[in-house]
Design an enzyme around this catalytic site. Sequence first.
Site, PDB file in Angstrom:
ATOM      1  N   GLU A   1     -96.012  10.914  31.052  1.00 37.97           N
ATOM      2  CA  GLU A   1     -97.054   9.951  30.707  1.00 37.97           C
ATOM      3  C   GLU A   1     -98.365  10.363  31.363  1.00 37.97           C
ATOM      4  O   GLU A   1     -98.581  10.070  32.550  1.00 37.97           O
ATOM      5  CB  GLU A   1     -96.660   8.557  31.204  1.00 37.97           C
TER       6      GLU A   1
ATOM      7  N   GLU B   1     -98.166   3.482  37.335  1.00 42.23           N
ATOM      8  CA  GLU B   1     -98.724   2.291  37.999  1.00 42.23           C
ATOM      9  C   GLU B   1     -98.080   2.094  39.375  1.00 42.23           C
ATOM     10  O   GLU B   1     -98.720   1.624  40.305  1.00 42.23           O
ATOM     11  CB  GLU B   1     -98.557   1.074  37.080  1.00 42.23           C
TER      12      GLU B   1
ATOM     13  N   GLY C   1    -102.432   2.878  28.357  1.00 43.49           N
ATOM     14  CA  GLY C   1    -103.114   1.615  28.112  1.00 43.49           C
ATOM     15  C   GLY C   1    -104.588   1.783  27.770  1.00 43.49           C
ATOM     16  O   GLY C   1    -105.348   0.815  27.781  1.00 43.49           O
TER      17      GLY C   1
ATOM     18  N   HIS D   1     -93.178   5.191  37.652  1.00 43.85           N
ATOM     19  CA  HIS D   1     -94.230   4.938  36.671  1.00 43.85           C
ATOM     20  C   HIS D   1     -95.591   5.134  37.335  1.00 43.85           C
ATOM     21  O   HIS D   1     -95.763   4.843  38.517  1.00 43.85           O
ATOM     22  CB  HIS D   1     -94.105   3.513  36.116  1.00 43.85           C
TER      23      HIS D   1
ATOM     24  N   LYS E   1     -93.944  -4.218  31.276  1.00 43.21           N
ATOM     25  CA  LYS E   1     -94.811  -4.328  32.470  1.00 43.21           C
ATOM     26  C   LYS E   1     -94.840  -5.782  32.955  1.00 43.21           C
ATOM     27  O   LYS E   1     -93.827  -6.460  32.869  1.00 43.21           O
ATOM     28  CB  LYS E   1     -96.202  -3.761  32.151  1.00 43.21           C
TER      29      LYS E   1
ATOM     30  N   SER F   1    -100.169   4.987  25.268  1.00 49.20           N
ATOM     31  CA  SER F   1    -100.805   4.477  24.043  1.00 49.20           C
ATOM     32  C   SER F   1    -100.082   4.898  22.765  1.00 49.20           C
ATOM     33  O   SER F   1    -100.715   5.209  21.752  1.00 49.20           O
ATOM     34  CB  SER F   1    -102.285   4.890  23.998  1.00 49.20           C
TER      35      SER F   1
ATOM     36  N   ASN G   1     -91.657  -0.787  27.713  1.00 51.94           N
ATOM     37  CA  ASN G   1     -91.993  -1.179  29.086  1.00 51.94           C
ATOM     38  C   ASN G   1     -92.899  -2.397  29.008  1.00 51.94           C
ATOM     39  O   ASN G   1     -94.083  -2.273  28.704  1.00 51.94           O
ATOM     40  CB  ASN G   1     -92.690   0.014  29.775  1.00 51.94           C
TER      41      ASN G   1
HETATM   42  C1  G2H Z   1     -97.520   4.004  29.647  1.00 54.04           C
HETATM   43  C2  G2H Z   1     -97.040   3.166  28.548  1.00 54.04           C
HETATM   44  C3  G2H Z   1     -95.667   2.651  28.878  1.00 54.04           C
HETATM   45  P1  G2H Z   1     -98.951   2.052  27.091  1.00 54.04           P
HETATM   46  O1  G2H Z   1     -97.566   3.236  30.855  1.00 54.04           O
HETATM   47  O2  G2H Z   1     -95.060   3.108  30.041  1.00 54.04           O
HETATM   48  O3  G2H Z   1     -97.941   2.094  28.357  1.00 54.04           O
HETATM   49  O4  G2H Z   1     -98.115   2.370  25.880  1.00 54.04           O
HETATM   50  O5  G2H Z   1     -99.493   0.650  27.062  1.00 54.04           O
HETATM   51  O6  G2H Z   1    -100.002   3.087  27.315  1.00 54.04           O
END
Ligand code: G2H
Length: 247
Positions: free
Chosen positions: A164, A96, A170, A94, A12, A210, A10
């Site tokens: 998630e 976000e 993040g 998601h 983003k 993460s 992703n």
């Molecule tokens: C969670 C993830 C990917 P990250 O949002 O969707 O992001 O790996 O940066 O935590």
Amino acid sequence: MTRKFFVGGNWKMNGNKESYKEIFAFLNENLSSDVEDVVVGVPSIYLDYVKNNLPKNIALAAQNCYKVEKGAFTGEISPDMIKDIGATWVILGHSERRNVFGESDELVAEKIGHSLEKGLHVIACIGELLSERESGKTNEVVFRQMNAMKNHIKDWSKVVIAYEPVWAIGTGKTATPAQAQEVHQDLRKWISENISKDVAENVRIIYGGSVTGSNCRELAKEKDIDGFLVGGASLKKEFVQIVNARV
Ligand code: G2H
């Protein structure tokens, strides 16, 4: 149990044409040509550009779309448009989108339903906030999010669920393999009781929050973790290690 390992990147709202060239290069150099079920979700303005440059064995996802076919919805894109440029997946719900842009369970569910009707595959995201986990409400929240989706999904074979936990996104704070496994297992049980045993057995439940090259192998050992949705690390070479976490 024959659930195929699935890894989504992703991106983003990161990068540009120039920086994406580095991603194409490390994917081309390091990803084995027979990888299956690897998808990258890119900003909508770059979908077409990425489509034309991505290795052909990686599928393309939009990061969002709207719940109707067309019309006066300034700033939105439709599943038909996503398909028109050759993408086959969309990430919906998601955290976000839910927490920054205020998308409700019902709106997310309607978007999922419409995207499936239009022939897209969906990565449907769910997860609890830190305050919800700390007050023991993790299952209540993820089951509520699943329940909203349930009535809008006829064909679960086109859906991957991404669990998630919002506190792990993040932040560098990954859920431990045991914490993630516990929720994935509870989700599978909920699906078995509320949808069907067959869907519970076959639907992929992937973990996001993460995930890195260093923690992916331990997480991938858990029996109900069927892959990952990767944010920050999907922009780096270590994405290849994550794709190969079960190899
Ligand atoms: C969670 C993830 C990917 P990250 O949002 O969707 O992001 O790996 O940066 O935590």
